[in-house]
Write a protein that holds these residues in place. Structure first.
Motif, mmCIF file in Angstrom:
data_model
loop_
_atom_site.group_PDB
_atom_site.id
_atom_site.type_symbol
_atom_site.label_atom_id
_atom_site.label_comp_id
_atom_site.label_asym_id
_atom_site.label_seq_id
_atom_site.Cartn_x
_atom_site.Cartn_y
_atom_site.Cartn_z
ATOM 1 N N ARG A 34 0.835 -1.211 0.000
ATOM 2 C CA ARG A 34 0.000 0.000 0.000
ATOM 3 C C ARG A 34 0.863 1.251 0.000
ATOM 4 N NH1 ARG A 34 -3.470 -3.009 3.435
ATOM 5 N NH2 ARG A 34 -2.472 -2.151 5.309
ATOM 6 N N ARG A 35 1.943 1.200 0.784
ATOM 7 C CA ARG A 35 2.834 2.364 0.848
ATOM 8 C C ARG A 35 3.515 2.613 -0.498
ATOM 9 N NH1 ARG A 35 8.080 2.428 2.053
ATOM 10 N NH2 ARG A 35 7.995 0.351 3.008
ATOM 11 N N MET A 36 3.967 1.540 -1.138
ATOM 12 C CA MET A 36 4.621 1.697 -2.441
ATOM 13 C C MET A 36 3.643 2.183 -3.495
ATOM 14 S SD MET A 36 7.706 1.183 -1.811
ATOM 15 C CE MET A 36 8.236 1.388 -3.516
ATOM 16 N N ASN A 37 2.415 1.663 -3.469
ATOM 17 C CA ASN A 37 1.401 2.124 -4.421
ATOM 18 C C ASN A 37 1.100 3.609 -4.218
ATOM 19 O OD1 ASN A 37 1.092 -0.348 -5.692
ATOM 20 N ND2 ASN A 37 -0.557 -1.017 -4.343
ATOM 21 N N ALA A 38 1.050 4.019 -2.951
ATOM 22 C CA ALA A 38 0.818 5.433 -2.648
ATOM 23 C C ALA A 38 1.982 6.280 -3.151
ATOM 24 C CB ALA A 38 0.636 5.621 -1.146
ATOM 25 N N TYR A 39 3.206 5.762 -2.951
ATOM 26 C CA TYR A 39 4.392 6.499 -3.400
ATOM 27 C C TYR A 39 4.373 6.705 -4.912
ATOM 28 C CZ TYR A 39 9.247 7.712 -4.317
ATOM 29 O OH TYR A 39 10.374 8.345 -4.751
ATOM 30 N N TYR A 40 4.056 5.645 -5.652
ATOM 31 C CA TYR A 40 4.026 5.769 -7.109
ATOM 32 C C TYR A 40 2.892 6.668 -7.573
ATOM 33 C CZ TYR A 40 7.521 2.070 -7.215
ATOM 34 O OH TYR A 40 8.673 1.350 -7.029
ATOM 35 N N LYS A 41 1.792 6.659 -6.844
ATOM 36 C CA LYS A 41 0.698 7.582 -7.150
ATOM 37 C C LYS A 41 1.177 9.020 -6.971
ATOM 38 C CE LYS A 41 -4.038 8.784 -5.811
ATOM 39 N NZ LYS A 41 -5.176 8.463 -4.885
ATOM 40 N N PHE A 68 13.991 5.759 -11.221
ATOM 41 C CA PHE A 68 12.753 5.060 -11.547
ATOM 42 C C PHE A 68 12.946 4.208 -12.789
ATOM 43 C CE2 PHE A 68 11.330 9.136 -9.585
ATOM 44 C CZ PHE A 68 10.833 8.599 -8.406
ATOM 45 N N GLY A 69 12.128 3.165 -12.925
ATOM 46 C CA GLY A 69 12.196 2.301 -14.089
ATOM 47 C C GLY A 69 11.989 3.074 -15.378
ATOM 48 N N GLU A 70 12.674 2.667 -16.427
ATOM 49 C CA GLU A 70 12.610 3.385 -17.697
ATOM 50 C C GLU A 70 11.185 3.496 -18.218
ATOM 51 O OE1 GLU A 70 14.364 2.241 -21.920
ATOM 52 O OE2 GLU A 70 15.874 3.185 -20.636
ATOM 53 N N ASP A 71 10.421 2.396 -18.146
ATOM 54 C CA ASP A 71 9.048 2.412 -18.661
ATOM 55 C C ASP A 71 8.132 3.292 -17.821
ATOM 56 O OD1 ASP A 71 9.731 0.749 -20.728
ATOM 57 O OD2 ASP A 71 9.099 -1.081 -19.708
ATOM 58 N N ASP A 72 8.504 3.524 -16.559
ATOM 59 C CA ASP A 72 7.666 4.319 -15.661
ATOM 60 C C ASP A 72 7.947 5.812 -15.753
ATOM 61 O OD1 ASP A 72 6.475 2.011 -14.608
ATOM 62 O OD2 ASP A 72 8.088 1.756 -13.153
ATOM 63 N N PHE A 73 9.134 6.178 -16.229
ATOM 64 C CA PHE A 73 9.513 7.596 -16.173
ATOM 65 C C PHE A 73 10.107 8.097 -17.492
ATOM 66 C CE2 PHE A 73 11.381 11.494 -14.692
ATOM 67 C CZ PHE A 73 10.637 11.851 -13.587
ATOM 68 N N PHE A 74 11.184 7.470 -17.933
ATOM 69 C CA PHE A 74 11.883 7.924 -19.144
ATOM 70 C C PHE A 74 10.971 7.875 -20.371
ATOM 71 C CE2 PHE A 74 14.204 6.925 -23.000
ATOM 72 C CZ PHE A 74 15.213 7.862 -23.026
#
Length: 202
Positions: A34-41, A68-74
């Protein structure tokens, strides 16, 4: 620096929205998820906020730092620059990784040539192309040809990705130049001097 600034803004967003932002050793897997999902949100919210504020240099700095992962940010950032027809910003984002990958490939090629001084470039290229990279990665022994193949494939894939972005934009001459560099890299005729053409500064 930009990543630190982004982290602080993410933390502020999480606190303001009563979302978990700090983990504990006693956290369960569900609490951690839940914490990681919140962080990515929060990250995605700040990402879009910075885009709207045109904080392109800061976003590119975070992308270059590789947090951050390439697909998530770059990739989303590159696609945004393509959509907005921001060629210079796309160059600033992508050229750095292409250049570093080419330099790594050339360093590996130099190591191979020093070890096998009687081999010609064409012979080394043939061995690289024929080498089974997946099989090499599963093995435990070091092989300079295998390392060269690894960087070679990574570099050509990075070129393919960049060219895919550029083909959606109106930049015929620049695209031609990047494709020529890809061909030179593919047959090991690329030189460090060629990299002067991909060092855009804003």
């Amino acid at each position: 620096m930009s990543y630190t600034k982004m982290s602080k803004e993410i933390e502020k967003y999480l606190k303001e929205n009563n979302l978990p932002w700090r983990g504990k050793e006693s956290d369960t897997k569900e609490e951690t998820a839940r914490r990681m999902n919140a962080y990515y949100k929060g990250r995605d919210f700040i990402f879009n906020k910075w885009l709207n504020e045109k904080k392109y240099k800061e976003l590119i700095s975070v992308a270059h730092q590789g947090w951050f992962g390439e697909d998530d940010f770059f990739v989303p950032l590159a696609k945004y620059f393509v959509k907005e027809n921001e060629l210079d910003w796309l160059k600033f984002l992508c050229e750095r990784k292409v250049r570093f990958n080419i330099e790594d490939t050339l360093n590996c090629l130099k190591n191979v040539m020093e070890k096998y001084q009687n081999k010609r470039i064409i012979e080394i290229l043939s061995e690289v192309i024929l080498l089974d990279l997946e099989k090499y990665k599963k093995g435990e022994s070091y092989n300079c040809i295998g390392e060269l193949k690894s960087h070679y494939v990574k570099t050509l894939n990075k070129f393919d990705q960049y060219i895919g972005f550029l083909e959606q934009m109106d930049c015929h001459e620049y695209l031609k130049q990047i494709k020529e560099m890809q061909n030179k890299t593919g047959n090991f005729t690329i030189k460090l001097n060629d990299l002067k053409n991909i060092k855009i500064k804003l």
